[in-house]
Design a protein around this motif. Sequence first.
Motif, PDB file in Angstrom:
ATOM      1  N   SER A  13     -17.234  -0.077-111.646  1.00 61.93           N
ATOM      2  CA  SER A  13     -15.967   0.526-112.058  1.00 61.93           C
ATOM      3  C   SER A  13     -16.157   1.671-113.054  1.00 61.93           C
ATOM      4  O   SER A  13     -17.216   1.815-113.671  1.00 61.93           O
ATOM      5  N   ASP A  14     -15.089   2.431-113.203  1.00 61.93           N
ATOM      6  CA  ASP A  14     -15.070   3.471-114.240  1.00 61.93           C
ATOM      7  C   ASP A  14     -15.245   2.843-115.616  1.00 61.93           C
ATOM      8  O   ASP A  14     -15.897   3.428-116.480  1.00 61.93           O
ATOM      9  N   ASP A  15     -14.661   1.659-115.805  1.00 65.67           N
ATOM     10  CA  ASP A  15     -14.792   0.974-117.104  1.00 65.67           C
ATOM     11  C   ASP A  15     -16.253   0.685-117.424  1.00 65.67           C
ATOM     12  O   ASP A  15     -16.722   0.948-118.531  1.00 65.67           O
ATOM     13  N   LEU A  16     -16.984   0.141-116.442  1.00 67.87           N
ATOM     14  CA  LEU A  16     -18.397  -0.172-116.677  1.00 67.87           C
ATOM     15  C   LEU A  16     -19.196   1.115-116.877  1.00 67.87           C
ATOM     16  O   LEU A  16     -20.072   1.180-117.745  1.00 67.87           O
ATOM     17  N   ARG A  17     -18.876   2.156-116.108  1.00 70.28           N
ATOM     18  CA  ARG A  17     -19.537   3.450-116.314  1.00 70.28           C
ATOM     19  C   ARG A  17     -19.338   3.931-117.749  1.00 70.28           C
ATOM     20  O   ARG A  17     -20.279   4.354-118.411  1.00 70.28           O
ATOM     21  N   ASP A  18     -18.120   3.829-118.239  1.00 69.10           N
ATOM     22  CA  ASP A  18     -17.827   4.261-119.613  1.00 69.10           C
ATOM     23  C   ASP A  18     -18.580   3.413-120.638  1.00 69.10           C
ATOM     24  O   ASP A  18     -19.071   3.940-121.640  1.00 69.10           O
ATOM     25  N   ILE A  19     -18.687   2.129-120.390  1.00 74.70           N
ATOM     26  CA  ILE A  19     -19.456   1.249-121.284  1.00 74.70           C
ATOM     27  C   ILE A  19     -20.917   1.684-121.301  1.00 74.70           C
ATOM     28  O   ILE A  19     -21.545   1.753-122.363  1.00 74.70           O
ATOM     29  N   PHE A  20     -21.469   2.006-120.130  1.00 75.46           N
ATOM     30  CA  PHE A  20     -22.852   2.493-120.075  1.00 75.46           C
ATOM     31  C   PHE A  20     -23.009   3.795-120.859  1.00 75.46           C
ATOM     32  O   PHE A  20     -23.965   3.947-121.628  1.00 75.46           O
ATOM     33  N   ILE A  21     -22.087   4.726-120.668  1.00 75.39           N
ATOM     34  CA  ILE A  21     -22.146   6.010-121.387  1.00 75.39           C
ATOM     35  C   ILE A  21     -22.066   5.768-122.893  1.00 75.39           C
ATOM     36  O   ILE A  21     -22.823   6.355-123.679  1.00 75.39           O
TER      37      ILE A  21
END
Length: 155
Positions: free
Chosen positions: A137-145
């Motif tokens: 998800s975009d949420d997980l992508r943002d957490i990674f960033i």
Amino acid sequence: MNYSKEDCIKDTKEHIGQVREFMLMFAHKLIQRALVHDDSKLENPEVDIFTEYTPKLKHSTYGSDEYKTFLKEMQVALKHHYANNSHHPEHYDNGIRGMDLADIVEMICDWKAATMRHTDGDIRKSIELNKDRFSYSDDLRDIFINTVKMFDQGE
């Protein structure tokens, strides 16, 4: 019931102690995993195949057609590696959704280190490419960033 300030302080200290205990358990698990990370690469079938392909991968662009061709050619080693290392989404039948938080932490550290082996490696670009590759998800992508910002502090 009379709930005093002392009761509140006692309950709060107990809560703090429980959180510390769980965080230390998690930290211990991460330390254990760090000590054995990718040990399977030191044995066959992985070591021979990685010996051939590591220099090739270094000069390829992550996600490129050339990179994908190398991965196909490395399937014997990669299948063995994924089967023995739970920090890869390929380890699980349902991919990244099968992972726990310790897998995720090890994975993002692995991704960062992998980008450092590529001539043109970029962790943020890898995170974006992997979003499609692993369907997160975009949420997980943002957490990674957000997480990789801590790596920037160490450089």
